[in-house]
Design a protein around this motif. Structure first.
Motif, PDB file in Angstrom:
ATOM      1  N   LYS A  57     -12.706  54.744 103.026  1.00  0.00           N
ATOM      2  CA  LYS A  57     -13.896  54.917 102.178  1.00  0.00           C
ATOM      3  C   LYS A  57     -15.151  54.959 103.055  1.00  0.00           C
ATOM      4  O   LYS A  57     -16.019  55.825 102.902  1.00  0.00           O
ATOM      5  CB  LYS A  57     -13.981  53.755 101.182  1.00  0.00           C
ATOM      6  CG  LYS A  57     -15.044  53.916 100.145  1.00  0.00           C
ATOM      7  CD  LYS A  57     -14.712  53.078  98.921  1.00  0.00           C
ATOM      8  CE  LYS A  57     -15.443  53.558  97.685  1.00  0.00           C
ATOM      9  NZ  LYS A  57     -16.876  53.665  97.853  1.00  0.00           N
ATOM     10  N   LYS A  58     -15.212  54.024 104.016  1.00  0.00           N
ATOM     11  CA  LYS A  58     -16.389  53.986 104.906  1.00  0.00           C
ATOM     12  C   LYS A  58     -16.469  55.258 105.746  1.00  0.00           C
ATOM     13  O   LYS A  58     -17.562  55.778 105.981  1.00  0.00           O
ATOM     14  CB  LYS A  58     -16.328  52.749 105.799  1.00  0.00           C
ATOM     15  CG  LYS A  58     -16.657  51.487 105.021  1.00  0.00           C
ATOM     16  CD  LYS A  58     -16.596  50.249 105.903  1.00  0.00           C
ATOM     17  CE  LYS A  58     -16.691  49.000 105.051  1.00  0.00           C
ATOM     18  NZ  LYS A  58     -15.861  47.907 105.576  1.00  0.00           N
ATOM     19  N   LEU A  59     -15.309  55.746 106.188  1.00  0.00           N
ATOM     20  CA  LEU A  59     -15.315  56.999 106.960  1.00  0.00           C
ATOM     21  C   LEU A  59     -15.910  58.135 106.126  1.00  0.00           C
ATOM     22  O   LEU A  59     -16.738  58.910 106.604  1.00  0.00           O
ATOM     23  CB  LEU A  59     -13.878  57.355 107.388  1.00  0.00           C
ATOM     24  CG  LEU A  59     -13.702  58.709 108.058  1.00  0.00           C
ATOM     25  CD1 LEU A  59     -14.341  58.729 109.452  1.00  0.00           C
ATOM     26  CD2 LEU A  59     -12.210  59.089 108.169  1.00  0.00           C
ATOM     27  N   SER A  60     -15.488  58.206 104.851  1.00  0.00           N
ATOM     28  CA  SER A  60     -15.989  59.285 103.998  1.00  0.00           C
ATOM     29  C   SER A  60     -17.502  59.149 103.800  1.00  0.00           C
ATOM     30  O   SER A  60     -18.218  60.148 103.760  1.00  0.00           O
ATOM     31  CB  SER A  60     -15.252  59.322 102.660  1.00  0.00           C
ATOM     32  OG  SER A  60     -15.655  58.242 101.855  1.00  0.00           O
ATOM     33  N   GLU A  61     -17.983  57.900 103.716  1.00  0.00           N
ATOM     34  CA  GLU A  61     -19.431  57.696 103.548  1.00  0.00           C
ATOM     35  C   GLU A  61     -20.185  58.085 104.820  1.00  0.00           C
ATOM     36  O   GLU A  61     -21.200  58.778 104.765  1.00  0.00           O
ATOM     37  CB  GLU A  61     -19.712  56.230 103.174  1.00  0.00           C
ATOM     38  CG  GLU A  61     -19.319  55.929 101.724  1.00  0.00           C
ATOM     39  CD  GLU A  61     -19.199  54.441 101.434  1.00  0.00           C
ATOM     40  OE1 GLU A  61     -18.767  54.107 100.313  1.00  0.00           O
ATOM     41  OE2 GLU A  61     -19.513  53.604 102.326  1.00  0.00           O
ATOM     42  N   ARG A  62     -19.644  57.630 105.974  1.00  0.00           N
ATOM     43  CA  ARG A  62     -20.298  57.970 107.254  1.00  0.00           C
ATOM     44  C   ARG A  62     -20.391  59.475 107.447  1.00  0.00           C
ATOM     45  O   ARG A  62     -21.361  59.990 107.959  1.00  0.00           O
ATOM     46  CB  ARG A  62     -19.471  57.396 108.417  1.00  0.00           C
ATOM     47  CG  ARG A  62     -19.866  56.014 108.858  1.00  0.00           C
ATOM     48  CD  ARG A  62     -19.350  55.682 110.253  1.00  0.00           C
ATOM     49  NE  ARG A  62     -17.935  55.901 110.473  1.00  0.00           N
ATOM     50  CZ  ARG A  62     -16.963  55.044 110.141  1.00  0.00           C
ATOM     51  NH1 ARG A  62     -17.266  53.915 109.541  1.00  0.00           N
ATOM     52  NH2 ARG A  62     -15.704  55.325 110.385  1.00  0.00           N
ATOM     53  N   GLU A  63     -19.345  60.186 107.025  1.00  0.00           N
ATOM     54  CA  GLU A  63     -19.287  61.625 107.275  1.00  0.00           C
ATOM     55  C   GLU A  63     -19.797  62.445 106.090  1.00  0.00           C
ATOM     56  O   GLU A  63     -19.745  63.668 106.117  1.00  0.00           O
ATOM     57  CB  GLU A  63     -17.838  62.040 107.584  1.00  0.00           C
ATOM     58  CG  GLU A  63     -17.253  61.385 108.821  1.00  0.00           C
ATOM     59  CD  GLU A  63     -17.844  61.940 110.116  1.00  0.00           C
ATOM     60  OE1 GLU A  63     -18.433  63.035 110.089  1.00  0.00           O
ATOM     61  OE2 GLU A  63     -17.705  61.261 111.151  1.00  0.00           O
ATOM     62  N   SER A  64     -20.229  61.757 105.039  1.00  0.00           N
ATOM     63  CA  SER A  64     -20.738  62.427 103.825  1.00  0.00           C
ATOM     64  C   SER A  64     -19.748  63.448 103.276  1.00  0.00           C
ATOM     65  O   SER A  64     -20.097  64.602 103.015  1.00  0.00           O
ATOM     66  CB  SER A  64     -22.077  63.117 104.103  1.00  0.00           C
ATOM     67  OG  SER A  64     -22.984  62.222 104.653  1.00  0.00           O
ATOM     68  N   VAL A  65     -18.504  63.021 103.142  1.00  0.00           N
ATOM     69  CA  VAL A  65     -17.484  63.875 102.508  1.00  0.00           C
ATOM     70  C   VAL A  65     -16.885  63.108 101.327  1.00  0.00           C
ATOM     71  O   VAL A  65     -16.958  61.874 101.290  1.00  0.00           O
ATOM     72  CB  VAL A  65     -16.359  64.298 103.502  1.00  0.00           C
ATOM     73  CG1 VAL A  65     -16.936  65.149 104.630  1.00  0.00           C
ATOM     74  CG2 VAL A  65     -15.626  63.097 104.057  1.00  0.00           C
ATOM     75  N   PRO A  66     -16.305  63.807 100.349  1.00  0.00           N
ATOM     76  CA  PRO A  66     -15.768  63.101  99.185  1.00  0.00           C
ATOM     77  C   PRO A  66     -14.649  62.112  99.556  1.00  0.00           C
ATOM     78  O   PRO A  66     -13.882  62.362 100.483  1.00  0.00           O
ATOM     79  CB  PRO A  66     -15.203  64.237  98.318  1.00  0.00           C
ATOM     80  CG  PRO A  66     -15.946  65.458  98.746  1.00  0.00           C
ATOM     81  CD  PRO A  66     -16.219  65.273 100.203  1.00  0.00           C
ATOM     82  N   PHE A  67     -14.609  61.007  98.815  1.00  0.00           N
ATOM     83  CA  PHE A  67     -13.496  60.064  98.934  1.00  0.00           C
ATOM     84  C   PHE A  67     -12.503  60.415  97.828  1.00  0.00           C
ATOM     85  O   PHE A  67     -12.851  60.393  96.644  1.00  0.00           O
ATOM     86  CB  PHE A  67     -14.005  58.628  98.787  1.00  0.00           C
ATOM     87  CG  PHE A  67     -12.940  57.608  99.016  1.00  0.00           C
ATOM     88  CD1 PHE A  67     -12.276  57.539 100.238  1.00  0.00           C
ATOM     89  CD2 PHE A  67     -12.576  56.718  98.019  1.00  0.00           C
ATOM     90  CE1 PHE A  67     -11.270  56.606 100.458  1.00  0.00           C
ATOM     91  CE2 PHE A  67     -11.586  55.773  98.227  1.00  0.00           C
ATOM     92  CZ  PHE A  67     -10.929  55.720  99.452  1.00  0.00           C
ATOM     93  N   LEU A  68     -11.295  60.766  98.203  1.00  0.00           N
ATOM     94  CA  LEU A  68     -10.344  61.319  97.228  1.00  0.00           C
ATOM     95  C   LEU A  68      -9.434  60.264  96.610  1.00  0.00           C
ATOM     96  O   LEU A  68      -8.738  60.547  95.636  1.00  0.00           O
ATOM     97  CB  LEU A  68      -9.495  62.416  97.894  1.00  0.00           C
ATOM     98  CG  LEU A  68     -10.303  63.619  98.408  1.00  0.00           C
ATOM     99  CD1 LEU A  68      -9.435  64.492  99.313  1.00  0.00           C
ATOM    100  CD2 LEU A  68     -10.844  64.437  97.246  1.00  0.00           C
ATOM    101  N   GLY A  69      -9.428  59.059  97.199  1.00  0.00           N
ATOM    102  CA  GLY A  69      -8.613  58.010  96.593  1.00  0.00           C
ATOM    103  C   GLY A  69      -7.983  57.103  97.618  1.00  0.00           C
ATOM    104  O   GLY A  69      -7.906  57.426  98.807  1.00  0.00           O
ATOM    105  N   SER A  70      -7.539  55.968  97.117  1.00  0.00           N
ATOM    106  CA  SER A  70      -6.957  54.926  97.948  1.00  0.00           C
ATOM    107  C   SER A  70      -5.577  54.595  97.387  1.00  0.00           C
ATOM    108  O   SER A  70      -5.446  54.320  96.198  1.00  0.00           O
ATOM    109  CB  SER A  70      -7.888  53.713  97.873  1.00  0.00           C
ATOM    110  OG  SER A  70      -7.466  52.725  98.754  1.00  0.00           O
ATOM    111  N   ILE A  71      -4.561  54.660  98.217  1.00  0.00           N
ATOM    112  CA  ILE A  71      -3.184  54.423  97.759  1.00  0.00           C
ATOM    113  C   ILE A  71      -2.632  53.212  98.509  1.00  0.00           C
ATOM    114  O   ILE A  71      -2.699  53.162  99.739  1.00  0.00           O
ATOM    115  CB  ILE A  71      -2.306  55.673  98.038  1.00  0.00           C
ATOM    116  CG1 ILE A  71      -2.892  56.884  97.303  1.00  0.00           C
ATOM    117  CG2 ILE A  71      -0.852  55.420  97.637  1.00  0.00           C
ATOM    118  CD1 ILE A  71      -2.335  58.211  97.775  1.00  0.00           C
ATOM    119  N   PRO A  72      -2.107  52.211  97.793  1.00  0.00           N
ATOM    120  CA  PRO A  72      -1.603  51.021  98.488  1.00  0.00           C
ATOM    121  C   PRO A  72      -0.243  51.264  99.144  1.00  0.00           C
ATOM    122  O   PRO A  72       0.421  52.262  98.862  1.00  0.00           O
ATOM    123  CB  PRO A  72      -1.463  49.995  97.351  1.00  0.00           C
ATOM    124  CG  PRO A  72      -1.220  50.806  96.127  1.00  0.00           C
ATOM    125  CD  PRO A  72      -1.976  52.108  96.335  1.00  0.00           C
TER     126      PRO A  72
END
Ligand SMILES: Nc1ncnc2c1ncn2[C@@H]1O[C@H](COP(=O)(O)OP(=O)(O)O)[C@@H](O)[C@H]1O
Ligand SMILES: [Mg+2]
Length: 254
Positions: A198-213
């Motif tokens: 999530k932080k990577l997507s924020e740093r790079e200003s790209v969409p966060f597509l989801g988090s899978i456990p």
């Protein structure tokens, strides 16, 4: 080849879940009625055949064209695994040969007309990623897969910047293996940390597509050749997988 959208599945690190995401995305797309192809470009560790339960399939060719393996009515697959004599044979190829193979997978396979081609890549930004980014038509963009761990997100950032330098849109980041629930006590364990993707997507200003456990069912389904999106519908992991696939399919549907 005749395809509307090509989607690349890329990561910096190995073992973060690219093939798992690729197989589940292709299955989700085909079950929604999209004519879908999946191209396994992990020449040295092709897993798509096993993950789709098609290990025994071999490629046939009619005339000049190779026939992809039909998984279901609207899902076709191509992989080095279908060309090897046995599953343990290694492929030992230098870069230029890989480029020829990528071109053949695109041009000399009888794909018919596809809505979407999902391309599963080996980790990193080597010959396979370079070749497909240069040779494939209609690339919609790349999905970057990472675990939340720093060593994975650091490498993912490199893959992301390679995609940008190639002039290909970054569709977003999928964070996989993000926490797990202990089957004994029910409490959460952040094995690879949390929110790194999530932080990577924020740093790079790209969409966060989801988090899978992390979930034993996802690993089991991979080995059993059954995509997890068709697995048990009652776990948080399957809902997370479905949400992530929906987010990617929403981009494809425009
Ligand atoms: N969320 C998950 N939970 C449990 N196992 C997973 C998960 N994602 C992937 N796996 C398993 O981890 C291993 C690596 O995944 P894979 O998709 O092959 O990664 P990659 O293609 O990036 O090398 C496989 O055995 C796969 O079944
Ligand atoms: Mg893989």
């Amino acid at each position: 080849m005749d395809v509307k959208h090509v989607i690349l599945i890329l990561s910096g690190k190995g073992g973060v879940g690219k093939s798992t995401i690729a197989v589940n995305l292709a299955s989700a797309l085909s079950s929604r009625g999209f004519m879908t192809g999946i191209m396994d470009l992990d020449m040295h560790g092709p897993n798509i055949a096993k993950m789709l339960g098609a290990e025994a399939a071999v490629l046939a060719s009619y005339g000049k064209k190779m026939q992809p393996v039909t998984i279901t009515g609207n899902l076709k697959a191509i992989s080095m695994a279908f060309l090897l004599e046995d599953a343990a044979s290694p492929v030992i190829w230098r870069g230029p040969v890989k480029m020829v193979a990528v071109r053949q997978f695109l041009e000399e396979v009888d794909w018919g007309t596809l809505d979407v081609l999902v391309v599963d890549l080996p980790p990193g930004t080597g010959d396979e990623a370079l070749s497909i980014s240069q040779l494939a038509p209609n690339i919609l963009g790349a999905v970057i897969v990472t675990t939340p761990q720093d060593v994975a997100t650091l490498d993912a950032a490199k893959a992301l910047s390679f995609i940008r330098q190639s002039g290909i849109p970054v569709l977003g980041v999928v964070e996989n293996m993000a926490g797990m629930v202990c089957p004994h006590c029910g409490s959460g364990i952040d094995l690879f940390g949390s929110e790194g993707g999530k932080k990577l997507s924020e740093r790079e200003s790209v969409p966060f597509l989801g988090s899978i456990p992390l979930h034993p069912g996802i690993a089991r389904c991979g080995d059993a050749g059954r995509p997890f999106v068709y697995g048990d519908k009652d776990s948080e992991a399957s809902r997370a997988m479905a949400r992530t696939m929906d987010a990617i399919m929403a981009i494809i549907s425009g």
